[in-house]
Design a protein around this motif. Structure first.
Motif, PDB file in Angstrom:
ATOM      1  N   TYR A   5      24.284  -4.038  16.867  1.00 46.07           N
ATOM      2  CA  TYR A   5      23.115  -3.670  16.062  1.00 46.07           C
ATOM      3  C   TYR A   5      23.178  -2.203  15.664  1.00 46.07           C
ATOM      4  CZ  TYR A   5      20.978  -8.101  17.330  1.00 46.07           C
ATOM      5  OH  TYR A   5      20.728  -9.435  17.477  1.00 46.07           O
ATOM      6  N   PHE A   6      22.792  -1.951  14.421  1.00 47.73           N
ATOM      7  CA  PHE A   6      22.610  -0.587  13.922  1.00 47.73           C
ATOM      8  C   PHE A   6      21.153  -0.449  13.517  1.00 47.73           C
ATOM      9  CE2 PHE A   6      22.966   2.252   9.996  1.00 47.73           C
ATOM     10  CZ  PHE A   6      22.792   3.416  10.734  1.00 47.73           C
ATOM     11  N   ILE A   7      20.465   0.529  14.133  1.00 44.77           N
ATOM     12  CA  ILE A   7      19.035   0.718  13.881  1.00 44.77           C
ATOM     13  C   ILE A   7      18.798   2.121  13.323  1.00 44.77           C
ATOM     14  CG2 ILE A   7      16.716   0.532  14.847  1.00 44.77           C
ATOM     15  CD1 ILE A   7      17.925  -0.946  17.240  1.00 44.77           C
ATOM     16  N   PRO A   8      18.780   2.288  11.994  1.00 42.89           N
ATOM     17  CA  PRO A   8      18.456   3.592  11.414  1.00 42.89           C
ATOM     18  C   PRO A   8      16.945   3.803  11.411  1.00 42.89           C
ATOM     19  CG  PRO A   8      19.049   2.045   9.674  1.00 42.89           C
ATOM     20  CD  PRO A   8      19.147   1.295  10.977  1.00 42.89           C
ATOM     21  N   LEU A   9      16.489   4.865  12.045  1.00 41.40           N
ATOM     22  CA  LEU A   9      15.054   5.137  12.173  1.00 41.40           C
ATOM     23  C   LEU A   9      14.746   6.483  11.523  1.00 41.40           C
ATOM     24  CD1 LEU A   9      14.562   3.902  15.847  1.00 41.40           C
ATOM     25  CD2 LEU A   9      13.906   2.703  13.750  1.00 41.40           C
ATOM     26  N   PHE A  10      14.563   6.448  10.216  1.00 40.92           N
ATOM     27  CA  PHE A  10      14.288   7.660   9.452  1.00 40.92           C
ATOM     28  C   PHE A  10      12.882   7.672   8.876  1.00 40.92           C
ATOM     29  CE2 PHE A  10      19.011   7.167   8.948  1.00 40.92           C
ATOM     30  CZ  PHE A  10      19.349   8.245   9.752  1.00 40.92           C
ATOM     31  N   GLY A  11      12.010   6.885   9.450  1.00 42.68           N
ATOM     32  CA  GLY A  11      10.619   6.873   9.009  1.00 42.68           C
ATOM     33  C   GLY A  11      10.363   5.863   7.908  1.00 42.68           C
ATOM     34  N   LEU A  12       9.128   5.881   7.423  1.00 46.07           N
ATOM     35  CA  LEU A  12       8.685   4.947   6.400  1.00 46.07           C
ATOM     36  C   LEU A  12       8.319   5.688   5.126  1.00 46.07           C
ATOM     37  CD1 LEU A  12       6.328   2.763   8.606  1.00 46.07           C
ATOM     38  CD2 LEU A  12       8.640   2.182   7.876  1.00 46.07           C
ATOM     39  N   VAL A  13       8.495   5.016   4.011  1.00 43.19           N
ATOM     40  CA  VAL A  13       8.078   5.560   2.725  1.00 43.19           C
ATOM     41  C   VAL A  13       6.786   4.848   2.329  1.00 43.19           C
ATOM     42  CG1 VAL A  13       8.694   5.929   0.325  1.00 43.19           C
ATOM     43  CG2 VAL A  13      10.476   5.939   2.077  1.00 43.19           C
ATOM     44  N   PRO A  14       5.629   5.540   2.425  1.00 42.16           N
ATOM     45  CA  PRO A  14       4.368   4.887   2.075  1.00 42.16           C
ATOM     46  C   PRO A  14       4.198   4.771   0.564  1.00 42.16           C
ATOM     47  CG  PRO A  14       3.949   7.156   2.703  1.00 42.16           C
ATOM     48  CD  PRO A  14       5.437   6.913   2.920  1.00 42.16           C
ATOM     49  N   LYS A  15       3.684   3.619   0.145  1.00 36.21           N
ATOM     50  CA  LYS A  15       3.409   3.401  -1.267  1.00 36.21           C
ATOM     51  C   LYS A  15       2.075   2.676  -1.403  1.00 36.21           C
ATOM     52  CE  LYS A  15       8.260   3.149  -2.712  1.00 36.21           C
ATOM     53  NZ  LYS A  15       9.293   2.323  -3.408  1.00 36.21           N
ATOM     54  N   LEU A  16       1.264   3.122  -2.336  1.00 38.64           N
ATOM     55  CA  LEU A  16      -0.026   2.468  -2.541  1.00 38.64           C
ATOM     56  C   LEU A  16       0.137   1.108  -3.193  1.00 38.64           C
ATOM     57  CD1 LEU A  16      -2.417   5.321  -3.709  1.00 38.64           C
ATOM     58  CD2 LEU A  16      -2.497   4.042  -1.573  1.00 38.64           C
ATOM     59  N   GLY A  17       1.227   0.914  -3.899  1.00 38.94           N
ATOM     60  CA  GLY A  17       1.443  -0.366  -4.563  1.00 38.94           C
ATOM     61  C   GLY A  17       0.396  -0.618  -5.633  1.00 38.94           C
ATOM     62  N   PRO A  18      -0.117  -1.868  -5.730  1.00 36.29           N
ATOM     63  CA  PRO A  18      -1.070  -2.214  -6.786  1.00 36.29           C
ATOM     64  C   PRO A  18      -2.356  -1.402  -6.754  1.00 36.29           C
ATOM     65  CG  PRO A  18      -0.166  -4.192  -5.790  1.00 36.29           C
ATOM     66  CD  PRO A  18       0.287  -3.045  -4.938  1.00 36.29           C
ATOM     67  N   LEU A  19      -2.709  -0.809  -5.611  1.00 39.40           N
ATOM     68  CA  LEU A  19      -3.942  -0.010  -5.533  1.00 39.40           C
ATOM     69  C   LEU A  19      -3.943   1.132  -6.533  1.00 39.40           C
ATOM     70  CD1 LEU A  19      -4.556   0.300  -1.674  1.00 39.40           C
ATOM     71  CD2 LEU A  19      -5.389  -1.436  -3.251  1.00 39.40           C
ATOM     72  N   GLU A  20      -2.756   1.577  -6.932  1.00 40.01           N
ATOM     73  CA  GLU A  20      -2.661   2.670  -7.893  1.00 40.01           C
ATOM     74  C   GLU A  20      -3.271   2.296  -9.241  1.00 40.01           C
ATOM     75  OE1 GLU A  20       1.263   5.204  -6.549  1.00 40.01           O
ATOM     76  OE2 GLU A  20       1.561   3.465  -7.860  1.00 40.01           O
ATOM     77  N   ASN A  21      -3.414   1.001  -9.483  1.00 40.97           N
ATOM     78  CA  ASN A  21      -3.919   0.543 -10.775  1.00 40.97           C
ATOM     79  C   ASN A  21      -5.385   0.113 -10.722  1.00 40.97           C
ATOM     80  OD1 ASN A  21      -1.250   0.818 -11.856  1.00 40.97           O
ATOM     81  ND2 ASN A  21      -0.719  -1.162 -10.936  1.00 40.97           N
ATOM     82  N   TRP A  22      -6.064   0.462  -9.637  1.00 40.86           N
ATOM     83  CA  TRP A  22      -7.449   0.033  -9.481  1.00 40.86           C
ATOM     84  C   TRP A  22      -8.468   1.076  -9.955  1.00 40.86           C
ATOM     85  CZ3 TRP A  22      -8.233  -2.901  -4.187  1.00 40.86           C
ATOM     86  CH2 TRP A  22      -7.422  -4.050  -4.194  1.00 40.86           C
ATOM     87  N   ASN A  23      -8.004   2.143 -10.565  1.00 48.81           N
ATOM     88  CA  ASN A  23      -8.884   3.234 -11.045  1.00 48.81           C
ATOM     89  C   ASN A  23      -9.617   3.940  -9.908  1.00 48.81           C
ATOM     90  OD1 ASN A  23      -8.274   2.790 -13.828  1.00 48.81           O
ATOM     91  ND2 ASN A  23      -9.689   1.059 -13.831  1.00 48.81           N
ATOM     92  N   LEU A  24      -9.024   3.930  -8.740  1.00 39.18           N
ATOM     93  CA  LEU A  24      -9.571   4.681  -7.617  1.00 39.18           C
ATOM     94  C   LEU A  24      -9.201   6.151  -7.764  1.00 39.18           C
ATOM     95  CD1 LEU A  24      -8.479   2.189  -4.849  1.00 39.18           C
ATOM     96  CD2 LEU A  24     -10.862   2.751  -5.354  1.00 39.18           C
ATOM     97  N   GLU A  25     -10.057   7.025  -7.262  1.00 38.79           N
ATOM     98  CA  GLU A  25      -9.714   8.448  -7.242  1.00 38.79           C
ATOM     99  C   GLU A  25      -8.707   8.678  -6.120  1.00 38.79           C
ATOM    100  OE1 GLU A  25     -11.690  12.903  -6.629  1.00 38.79           O
ATOM    101  OE2 GLU A  25     -12.992  11.125  -6.679  1.00 38.79           O
ATOM    102  N   LEU A  26      -7.557   9.219  -6.486  1.00 41.96           N
ATOM    103  CA  LEU A  26      -6.476   9.401  -5.527  1.00 41.96           C
ATOM    104  C   LEU A  26      -6.129  10.877  -5.379  1.00 41.96           C
ATOM    105  CD1 LEU A  26      -4.088   6.558  -6.765  1.00 41.96           C
ATOM    106  CD2 LEU A  26      -5.812   6.420  -4.961  1.00 41.96           C
ATOM    107  N   GLU A  27      -5.607  11.214  -4.204  1.00 42.26           N
ATOM    108  CA  GLU A  27      -5.136  12.574  -3.938  1.00 42.26           C
ATOM    109  C   GLU A  27      -3.925  12.489  -3.021  1.00 42.26           C
ATOM    110  OE1 GLU A  27      -6.808  16.124  -1.233  1.00 42.26           O
ATOM    111  OE2 GLU A  27      -8.072  15.695  -2.979  1.00 42.26           O
ATOM    112  N   LYS A  28      -2.784  12.883  -3.540  1.00 42.68           N
ATOM    113  CA  LYS A  28      -1.529  12.848  -2.779  1.00 42.68           C
ATOM    114  C   LYS A  28      -1.273  11.477  -2.147  1.00 42.68           C
ATOM    115  CE  LYS A  28      -1.538  17.816  -1.766  1.00 42.68           C
ATOM    116  NZ  LYS A  28      -1.527  18.849  -0.711  1.00 42.68           N
ATOM    117  N   GLY A  29      -1.479  10.451  -2.933  1.00 46.20           N
ATOM    118  CA  GLY A  29      -1.174   9.104  -2.471  1.00 46.20           C
ATOM    119  C   GLY A  29      -2.189   8.483  -1.542  1.00 46.20           C
ATOM    120  N   ALA A  30      -3.366   9.089  -1.411  1.00 45.19           N
ATOM    121  CA  ALA A  30      -4.424   8.537  -0.558  1.00 45.19           C
ATOM    122  C   ALA A  30      -5.703   8.392  -1.371  1.00 45.19           C
ATOM    123  CB  ALA A  30      -4.659   9.430   0.659  1.00 45.19           C
ATOM    124  N   VAL A  31      -6.618   7.546  -0.892  1.00 47.27           N
ATOM    125  CA  VAL A  31      -7.864   7.272  -1.603  1.00 47.27           C
ATOM    126  C   VAL A  31      -8.932   8.273  -1.172  1.00 47.27           C
ATOM    127  CG1 VAL A  31      -9.629   5.544  -2.086  1.00 47.27           C
ATOM    128  CG2 VAL A  31      -7.263   4.820  -1.694  1.00 47.27           C
TER     129      VAL A  31
END
Length: 334
Positions: A241-267
């Motif tokens: 087994y090879f387990i690369p653990l370099f963290g996660l890349v967060p993405k809002l996905g479809p929420l980005e299209n909901w007209n929510l007020e966002l700041e640096k990828g957060a609601v």
């Protein structure tokens, strides 16, 4: 079409506790999550890791916390749609909503609560040719069940908390474990980093610093990785087994299209009740942002409680909210 009072997007610990707080106020919940089981990151990434800052629990495994939350909300009979990602949010003329998933499931509700943690997240993958060929065949980006790695030859790559913690944990199970880190110092907790160094000195693990995994090999299943040391020497290490653990890349996905007020990828939310700029839509947990925000589970629990009191006024506009303590009234089943 499913009908409920509150549709909660995200079945992580904060989303599950939101079901409890809503249930105390006689509001029914339907929970949607893209993952196949409740628990969010606690179930998907580190179910066997201990958590130390949950009030009343000096130490509790992440997976056990999820089980306790599921038991806690049983009296309120929430319904779930799992393994489906929320795609669309439709607001009706009367102010209510229809939430639609990637599989076409539709939920009619009066309130929407976004409790999506980091949002849609995926592992940060190292730039290695044909790496994806071995995904699920020896290349894993997270450890779901440590027993799966018992008596196996493991190579872990990374220098943060996750890589360090799993190195310490899996060293006792693996036949052979190698930790590969491109730097000379670790980004994780100092005491854990020191423990890894001591384990290497005592021969319990192999530690390769200033090194990178540059290639993976196998015939249908991983059997070796190539490591380059200090931009010079290269050699192969046999590995199951090879387990690369370099963290996660967060993405809002479809929420980005909901007209929510966002700041640096957060609601962005109002800390009075964790409401968003869309009336009837709330955001709690790691998905939101406000001055002084702390991304802690216990903070998300607090946000869920205040959200539920505000949502009550939308679900029951003709009723006056009266705070009732569980020590007096107990838990009344829905």
């Amino acid at each position: 079409m499913l009908t409920t009072d509150i549709c909660i997007v995200g079945a992580g610990p904060v989303g599950l506790f939101a079901v409890f707080e809503a249930g105390l106020l006689k509001m029914r919940c339907h929970v949607i999550d893209a993952l196949p089981v409740p628990g969010g990151q606690l179930s998907e990434i580190y179910p066997k890791k201990p958590i130390y800052d949950i009030p009343g629990f000096p130490e509790i495994l992440a997976g056990d916390l999820v089980k306790n939350l599921e038991k806690q909300i049983e009296p309120f009979h929430p319904t779930f749609t799992l393994g489906e990602r929320v795609e669309h949010l439709h607001k009706k003329e009367d102010g209510s909503f229809i939430v639609e998933t990637s599989e076409g499931t539709k939920v009619a509700c009066k309130v929407v609560v976004i409790a999506g943690g980091l949002g849609s997240f995926e592992p940060r993958k190292p730039a290695i040719d044909n790496l994806e060929t071995f995904e699920g065949k020896g290349v894993n980006y997270m450890v779901r069940d440590p027993e799966h790695f018992r008596s196996k030859r493991i190579v872990i790559a990374g220098g943060g908390d996750s890589a360090i913690d799993w190195t310490i944990y899996l060293a006792g199970l693996a036949e052979e474990l190698t930790l590969v880190h491109r730097g000379t110092t670790f980004r994780g907790a100092p005491e854990s980093a020191q423990k890894v160094l001591s384990m290497a000195e005592e021969g319990h693990i192999k530690l390769l610093l200033k090194s990178n995994v540059t290639d993976v090999h196998g015939n249908g299943k991983l059997n070796a990785v190539t490591v380059q040391v200090d931009n010079d020497t290269q050699y192969d290490i046999e590995a199951d087994y090879f387990i690369p653990l370099f963290g996660l890349v967060p993405k809002l996905g479809p929420l980005e299209n909901w007209n929510l007020e966002l700041e640096k990828g957060a609601v962005v939310v109002n800390t009075f009740d964790y409401s968003t700029n869309i009336p009837g839509v709330y955001a709690i947990g790691d998905i939101n942002t406000y001055p002084g925000k702390l991304k802690l589970i216990l903070c998300g629990f607090h946000e869920a409680a205040l959200m539920a009191q505000s949502a009550y006024n939308i679900v029951y506009p003709d009723k006056k909210f009266v705070l009732k303590y569980t020590t007096v009234n107990g838990i009344q089943e829905l």
